[in-house]
Design a protein around this motif. Sequence first.
Motif, PDB file in Angstrom:
ATOM      1  N   PRO A 266     -12.318  -8.500   4.585  1.00 17.85           N
ATOM      2  CA  PRO A 266     -12.764  -7.626   3.490  1.00 17.85           C
ATOM      3  C   PRO A 266     -13.629  -8.390   2.497  1.00 17.85           C
ATOM      4  N   ASP A 267     -14.494  -7.659   1.802  1.00 19.47           N
ATOM      5  CA  ASP A 267     -15.377  -8.284   0.818  1.00 19.47           C
ATOM      6  C   ASP A 267     -14.684  -8.481  -0.524  1.00 19.47           C
ATOM      7  N   LEU A 268     -13.631  -7.747  -0.766  1.00 19.42           N
ATOM      8  CA  LEU A 268     -12.917  -7.848  -2.039  1.00 19.42           C
ATOM      9  C   LEU A 268     -11.446  -7.585  -1.808  1.00 19.42           C
ATOM     10  N   ILE A 269     -10.603  -8.384  -2.450  1.00 22.43           N
ATOM     11  CA  ILE A 269      -9.155  -8.217  -2.363  1.00 22.43           C
ATOM     12  C   ILE A 269      -8.601  -8.101  -3.789  1.00 22.43           C
ATOM     13  N   ILE A 270      -7.927  -7.005  -4.064  1.00 20.72           N
ATOM     14  CA  ILE A 270      -7.273  -6.813  -5.353  1.00 20.72           C
ATOM     15  C   ILE A 270      -5.781  -7.071  -5.159  1.00 20.72           C
ATOM     16  N   PRO A 271      -5.269  -8.188  -5.666  1.00 20.67           N
ATOM     17  CA  PRO A 271      -3.848  -8.505  -5.428  1.00 20.67           C
ATOM     18  C   PRO A 271      -2.939  -7.625  -6.275  1.00 20.67           C
ATOM     19  N   GLY A 272      -1.743  -7.470  -5.808  1.00 18.56           N
ATOM     20  CA  GLY A 272      -0.723  -6.719  -6.529  1.00 18.56           C
ATOM     21  C   GLY A 272       0.617  -7.395  -6.384  1.00 18.56           C
ATOM     22  N   ARG A 273       1.582  -6.931  -7.153  1.00 17.31           N
ATOM     23  CA  ARG A 273       2.915  -7.512  -7.082  1.00 17.31           C
ATOM     24  C   ARG A 273       3.673  -6.936  -5.889  1.00 17.31           C
ATOM     25  N   PRO A 274       4.371  -7.771  -5.129  1.00 24.77           N
ATOM     26  CA  PRO A 274       5.156  -7.251  -4.008  1.00 24.77           C
ATOM     27  C   PRO A 274       6.182  -6.232  -4.466  1.00 24.77           C
ATOM     28  N   GLY A 275       6.412  -5.240  -3.650  1.00 28.29           N
ATOM     29  CA  GLY A 275       7.368  -4.196  -3.983  1.00 28.29           C
ATOM     30  C   GLY A 275       8.784  -4.558  -3.564  1.00 28.29           C
ATOM     31  N   ILE A 276       9.750  -4.142  -4.356  1.00 27.17           N
ATOM     32  CA  ILE A 276      11.166  -4.399  -4.055  1.00 27.17           C
ATOM     33  C   ILE A 276      11.622  -3.423  -2.978  1.00 27.17           C
ATOM     34  N   ILE A 277      12.232  -3.951  -1.928  1.00 29.16           N
ATOM     35  CA  ILE A 277      12.671  -3.115  -0.818  1.00 29.16           C
ATOM     36  C   ILE A 277      14.184  -3.153  -0.612  1.00 29.16           C
ATOM     37  N   LYS A 278      14.875  -4.077  -1.277  1.00 31.19           N
ATOM     38  CA  LYS A 278      16.328  -4.174  -1.088  1.00 31.19           C
ATOM     39  C   LYS A 278      16.965  -4.666  -2.376  1.00 31.19           C
ATOM     40  N   HIS A 279      18.190  -4.180  -2.665  1.00 32.41           N
ATOM     41  CA  HIS A 279      18.889  -4.605  -3.879  1.00 32.41           C
ATOM     42  C   HIS A 279      20.399  -4.569  -3.652  1.00 32.41           C
ATOM     43  N   HIS A 280      21.100  -5.310  -4.501  1.00 33.90           N
ATOM     44  CA  HIS A 280      22.569  -5.325  -4.467  1.00 33.90           C
ATOM     45  C   HIS A 280      23.084  -5.546  -5.884  1.00 33.90           C
TER      46      HIS A 280
END
Length: 478
Positions: A266-280
């Motif tokens: 890709p010519d441009l990458i906009i980073p983001g925060r990883p999403g939470i998928i598990k919790h306890h």
Amino acid sequence: CRHSDYVKALAYSPHSHTLCSAGLDANIYLWDILQCMEPVTTLKINFADPQYQIAPKAHAAGNQESFYSLAMSLSGNVLVSGSTSRVVRGWDPRSAEKIFKLKGHQDNIKALVLNAEGTLCISGSSDYTFRLWDIGTQRCINTYELHDDSVWALSTDSMFSTVYSGGRDGQIFSTSLSSGKSNLLALEPNPILDLLYTPKSGKTGKSSLWVSTSDPTVHKWVIEDFETPKKVPFILPLHTMSTSPMTITYTPTHSESAPRPSLIAPDLIIPGRPGIIKHHILNNRRQVLTRDNVGVVELWDITKCERVAEYGVVNFDEKVEELNETISIQSWFTVDTKTGSLSVTLDYPQCFTADVYASDHGIEAADPDLVINLGERMLQAVLGGWATGRKMRKISGFLNDKSDGKDANEKEGEKAKEKYKEKEKDRPKSPKSKSPKQTSKSTPIPTPQENASEQDTQNTPPPLTLNPSQSSNNINNN
């Protein structure tokens, strides 16, 4: 009025100012965005009124459909919806009546696109295909078998001559609707959730395709159009619009088994925060352990509303056993991470009866038997920042007012002096008599008027001094 479950699809008509929303609660709401109060129309499965009924009359009670895709024409006179029923349903938003039904897909319909006039429709399904439909004849024109897995995203150019498709297999195909030619445009390492085509920005510019995946980044791919038609192209000859539509498959043009994409990166990458998928939720009922989609494990303190530790990529279950204490505290909140973030909901009235000793909570107190409430601690953490910010904004407003070269302290002091002078003007004054000059060193006895004047002078309020360490109560009282 609002949805009772997750909203999975939106569609908007700029001409009619109508926004459509649909989701897992089997309802479609049509909103007037100029009012933004209540939905102007409700389309509901198995609704008592037949004109709102989307499902067939023989639809079993309780077996509700879930909507995953919507599309609307530019004028807002045609609305199409895709759901788990495996059919594309057409609606007239003005009358809330079903006007057609397109059958052919074998699985859930996850993506829909309409042309501006509302005469052509493209649908993507979990059956690995996407189809081109003629709404006027209500027939399938072409079926495209290009992907190795579910088709989740579709987008077209401004002329509706090229369609871009993506899905669970991470492949992005560009397909010319006039010639039927398909090209593997790019490969994404993660399943593709949505696509957005943007036209050329100038005479020398190029078109772009924005891609969002299950990874927390957005990619921009610069692409070359198949063609730039001057008018809306014909799709296929009339004989193809029959009960047996044409099926188009993708065949690599090289000898290698794995297809080669036209674009490498890709010519441009906009980073983001990883999403939470598990919790306890830990046994202390104030800390939550989470893991995001890149494997990082973090510890959150609910009563402080902040992250307190990051452990990196470790075994989640082992970290739970390591941190869990042998303690029993009643449950007073629930946690939801379906949106990729940590969402906390207080359970009333349990949230105000969850009491613990301050020493167990890590708070040093003079009284070892001091008991605190966890729900109150959380509310203090949430609202404390708001109160502090409000106080600082108020102080900042005083400090930023320097139009005459004086700071806020000097101005407040002058205001206090002026108020005192106004009070002195309103006070009744008695005539003063001249007294002979005192020659002795004895202390003169002050008159009642002089005594009162001295007392007023002693009670003169000092100039106000504002500093961030003052409490909001002191500032308001002054």
